[in-house]
Design a protein around this motif. Sequence first.
Motif: not given
Length: 182
Positions: A115-120, A124-126, A163-166
């Motif tokens: 699953f490509s799911f980057d963050t909770l 940020d996800y949307e 992790d787009l924002k570290g």
Amino acid sequence: MLKQYPSQISIETFHGCNARCTFCHVNEWTRTAGEMKDEIFEKIIFQIKPWAKKYVKQTSLMLNGEPLYDKKLEKRIQICKEAGIPNVGFTTNAALFNEKRIESVVNSDPDYIVFSFDTLKKQDYENGRLRLKYDKVKNNIISLIKFRNAKKSKIRIVVRHIDLKGDQKDFLKYLDFFQKLL
């Protein structure tokens, strides 16, 4: 006859995507979207079958885009497994799942689903995965995991985090959330 064989096979059974992720090259695609013809898929399986068991470590029924657009995905998984093709699965953004499709995919018994799911973090996800709705996708992933667990299926689930924002704190919450489900 090949002298060397690939250890990983990707078969793009459908070219197209429902998302427009900000980090993806989807907007640069020039090929026409659509499903792979059955005869092409069957020819690929016929060609790799004689050596796949010995050399292939992973078989992905996707390349670019969203494999759940392929209405025959479950049948193609079964064809691969019946042919002895090892470690068959796919990566998905999970937005196209519904209860019926979750049941159908799990019953087709892929070896893995990523699953490509980057963050909770919903915003940020949307912001990164345009056209996808955080709540729907998250609920689809949870539903599939729960259905898999209830069936005692051995499907390996991987939840991929970009992790787009570290943000280490977000990542630790993310790990904790999915470790409890898996």
